[in-house]
Motif scaffolding. Structure first.
Motif, PDB file in Angstrom:
ATOM      1  N   ALA A 148     -39.886 -68.576  77.034  1.00  0.00           N
ATOM      2  CA  ALA A 148     -41.303 -68.855  76.781  1.00  0.00           C
ATOM      3  C   ALA A 148     -41.551 -69.192  75.316  1.00  0.00           C
ATOM      4  O   ALA A 148     -42.423 -70.003  74.987  1.00  0.00           O
ATOM      5  N   LEU A 149     -40.786 -68.572  74.411  1.00  0.00           N
ATOM      6  CA  LEU A 149     -40.896 -68.902  72.991  1.00  0.00           C
ATOM      7  C   LEU A 149     -40.223 -70.229  72.667  1.00  0.00           C
ATOM      8  O   LEU A 149     -40.763 -71.054  71.906  1.00  0.00           O
ATOM      9  N   ALA A 181     -35.709 -71.222  65.933  1.00  0.00           N
ATOM     10  CA  ALA A 181     -37.007 -70.665  65.520  1.00  0.00           C
ATOM     11  C   ALA A 181     -37.444 -69.554  66.461  1.00  0.00           C
ATOM     12  O   ALA A 181     -37.973 -68.523  66.023  1.00  0.00           O
ATOM     13  N   ALA A 182     -37.218 -69.751  67.771  1.00  0.00           N
ATOM     14  CA  ALA A 182     -37.555 -68.716  68.741  1.00  0.00           C
ATOM     15  C   ALA A 182     -36.708 -67.462  68.517  1.00  0.00           C
ATOM     16  O   ALA A 182     -37.192 -66.336  68.658  1.00  0.00           O
ATOM     17  N   ALA A 183     -35.441 -67.653  68.153  1.00  0.00           N
ATOM     18  CA  ALA A 183     -34.566 -66.515  67.874  1.00  0.00           C
ATOM     19  C   ALA A 183     -35.075 -65.713  66.684  1.00  0.00           C
ATOM     20  O   ALA A 183     -35.072 -64.472  66.700  1.00  0.00           O
ATOM     21  N   ALA A 184     -35.510 -66.424  65.630  1.00  0.00           N
ATOM     22  CA  ALA A 184     -36.031 -65.736  64.449  1.00  0.00           C
ATOM     23  C   ALA A 184     -37.232 -64.879  64.809  1.00  0.00           C
ATOM     24  O   ALA A 184     -37.360 -63.728  64.351  1.00  0.00           O
ATOM     25  N   SER A 213     -27.549 -69.247  65.255  1.00  0.00           N
ATOM     26  CA  SER A 213     -27.153 -68.081  64.449  1.00  0.00           C
ATOM     27  C   SER A 213     -27.995 -67.986  63.183  1.00  0.00           C
ATOM     28  O   SER A 213     -28.374 -66.885  62.759  1.00  0.00           O
ATOM     29  N   THR A 214     -28.290 -69.136  62.584  1.00  0.00           N
ATOM     30  CA  THR A 214     -29.120 -69.151  61.379  1.00  0.00           C
ATOM     31  C   THR A 214     -30.488 -68.551  61.664  1.00  0.00           C
ATOM     32  O   THR A 214     -31.011 -67.752  60.882  1.00  0.00           O
ATOM     33  N   GLY A 215     -31.099 -68.927  62.795  1.00  0.00           N
ATOM     34  CA  GLY A 215     -32.400 -68.372  63.147  1.00  0.00           C
ATOM     35  C   GLY A 215     -32.338 -66.895  63.457  1.00  0.00           C
ATOM     36  O   GLY A 215     -33.209 -66.121  63.040  1.00  0.00           O
ATOM     37  N   ALA A 216     -31.320 -66.469  64.204  1.00  0.00           N
ATOM     38  CA  ALA A 216     -31.187 -65.050  64.534  1.00  0.00           C
ATOM     39  C   ALA A 216     -31.011 -64.203  63.277  1.00  0.00           C
ATOM     40  O   ALA A 216     -31.612 -63.132  63.144  1.00  0.00           O
ATOM     41  N   LEU A 217     -30.208 -64.693  62.352  1.00  0.00           N
ATOM     42  CA  LEU A 217     -30.027 -63.974  61.084  1.00  0.00           C
ATOM     43  C   LEU A 217     -31.319 -63.934  60.278  1.00  0.00           C
ATOM     44  O   LEU A 217     -31.618 -62.934  59.619  1.00  0.00           O
TER      45      LEU A 217
END
Length: 453
Positions: free
Chosen positions: A19-20, A298-301, A379-383
């Motif tokens: 959804a994100l 972006a959604a991961a961040a 990975s960049t967004g999650a970090l």
């Protein structure tokens, strides 16, 4: 935790992440489409106009991305505040983002204005250099609204309101298309402005984007009983510095990545026109597929940031791995398509036999690095959701500038592998970057979850 409970949580996380991610992915594609619309709409003015828009956008791209990158710290700060239900802090961070935009926009505009004056002096064809300078000098007036849009977008993503971003981009592209039709060719009584009209249309669209998102943020927060502008925060040098500490490495990472590919394109200009054309076509497909993991990033961040703000580190780890699964899954499918039908994809652009002889092999190389590109992007967004932005910057600097580009130049120019050498070097860079960032995410998220090293 029982297996059934664990499966239910993963399914719930998948629904939330999807959804994100979907609206943000569509927004990234809309961002890319804006430049394509400008190029298409000036096409009837001739190749010089197409070249002028391409050169103007290329020069505008990196400084504007740096400005947007400085705002990426809002992903972390707003999502953490929202995760702990601190709505006042969300508002305060948006205010500091607006102040940061007002600080960085004037120097960026001055830099771009100076750049517009040198086109005639760096070997660009005069028929392209003049219109390119005109285009850029108009386009720079969209810098402030573009960055205000960026701040509002990061805020809305941080509080989980992402659909409006997609709707705004659809409306902005329609507005940009209509503005191009009116201003380029002088429709409805307007003067025919040529490429300057295309730039002005983009500026108007960006003003609309900023106004729409800020207006929606105000309406959304008022409906929740948290008026956005009631008690609007004053500038805080401490908070702006904190935002820059997070955003500057993210901006550096973007510039390192985009700069590497731009340098590869510039270097391809020293090869044959066929190799340059093939590089451009292959890069267009790689850029298109990249938009999907960029949106998932972006959604991961946001997903990771919400969980960290709520003090739920295991959920943050699940959110990151779920995003990685979505992003790399898509890129695997994209790689299969590039591998399976390279010739028809090249033929969308041209059926020139010289390009068709080179292009399919280049798309096979692009197919090979799709998964690695997805891993490094998500990975960049999650970090970033964990508050970690320096490692991605360092990984990109080392991967591209210390390993990939030097290797590509050696293969391309010294070992005479041409454009294939450049792309092999860039592929090696992506392998190095993705491996290092995946390891960093695994380690950092495990530590945050309390499982040790």
């Amino acid at each position: 935790m029982t297996q059934a409970t664990a499966q239910a949580e993963w399914r719930r996380e998948l629904r939330a992440m999807t959804a994100l991610a979907v609206p943000v992915v569509l927004s990234e594609l809309g961002w890319m489409l804006q430049g394509i619309v400008d190029t298409i709409m000036v096409g009837r003015l001739g190749p010089e106009a197409i070249g002028a828009v391409a050169v103007g956008n290329a020069v505008y791209y990196v400084p504007s991305l740096f400005g947007i990158g400085l705002l990426l710290g809002l992903d972390t700060l707003v999502s953490h505040a929202y995760g702990r239900n601190d709505h006042d802090a969300c508002h305060h961070w948006l205010a500091q983002g607006v102040y940061l935009v007002c600080i960085v926009s004037p120097p960026l505009m001055l830099l771009l204005s100076a750049a517009s004056l040198v086109f005639r002096h760096v070997g660009i064809d005069p028929a392209v250099a003049g219109p390119a300078g005109d285009y850029l000098r108009v386009l720079i007036w969209g810098t402030l609204p573009l960055l205000l849009y960026g701040a509002a977008r990061r805020y809305l993503q941080g509080v989980g309101q992402v659909r409006v971003v997609t709707v705004t981009f659809v409306m902005a592209n329609l507005l940009n298309w209509f503005g191009n039709w009116v201003l380029i060719y002088g429709r409805l009584g307007a003067p025919a402005m040529g490429v300057r009209g295309s730039a002005l249309s983009t500026v108007i669209a960006r003003v609309g984007m900023a106004a729409a998102l800020i207006g929606f943020a105000w309406r959304y927060e008022r409906s929740r009983g948290h008026p956005l502008f009631a008690g609007w925060a004053k500038p805080s040098l401490l908070k702006i510095k904190q935002m820059v500490r997070l955003g500057a490495p993210a901006a550096g990472q973007i510039v390192a990545e985009v700069g590497a590919w731009n340098l590869a394109t510039f270097s391809a200009g020293f090869l044959t026109p066929v190799e340059l054309a093939t590089h451009t076509i292959a890069l267009s497909y790689a850029s298109l597929t990249y938009m999907v993991p960029l949106g998932v990033s972006a959604a991961a961040a946001v997903g990771v940031g919400h969980a960290i703000g709520a003090g739920n580190a295991p959920r943050a780890r699940r959110a990151g791995w779920m995003a990685l699964g979505l992003g790399t899954g898509f890129m695997f499918l994209a790689g299969v398509v590039l591998f399976a039908v390279p010739r028809p994809l090249i033929a969308v652009y041209t059926t020139d036999p010289r390009v068709m002889a080179v292009g399919p092999t280049l798309l096979l190389i692009a197919a090979a690095f799709q998964i690695f590109d997805g891993i490094q992007t998500v990975s960049t967004g999650a970090l970033r959701g964990l508050g970690e932005t320096r490692v991605p910057m360092i990984a990109n600097l080392i991967g591209y500038w210390a390993i990939g580009l030097p290797l590509g130049f050696v293969l391309c120019f010294w070992m005479k592998r041409g454009v294939f050498g450049l792309w092999i070097g860039l592929t090696v860079a992506l392998v190095v970057i993705s491996t290092s960032l995946l390891h960093r995410w695994s380690k950092a998220s495990r530590m945050a979850s309390g499982h040790g090293l």
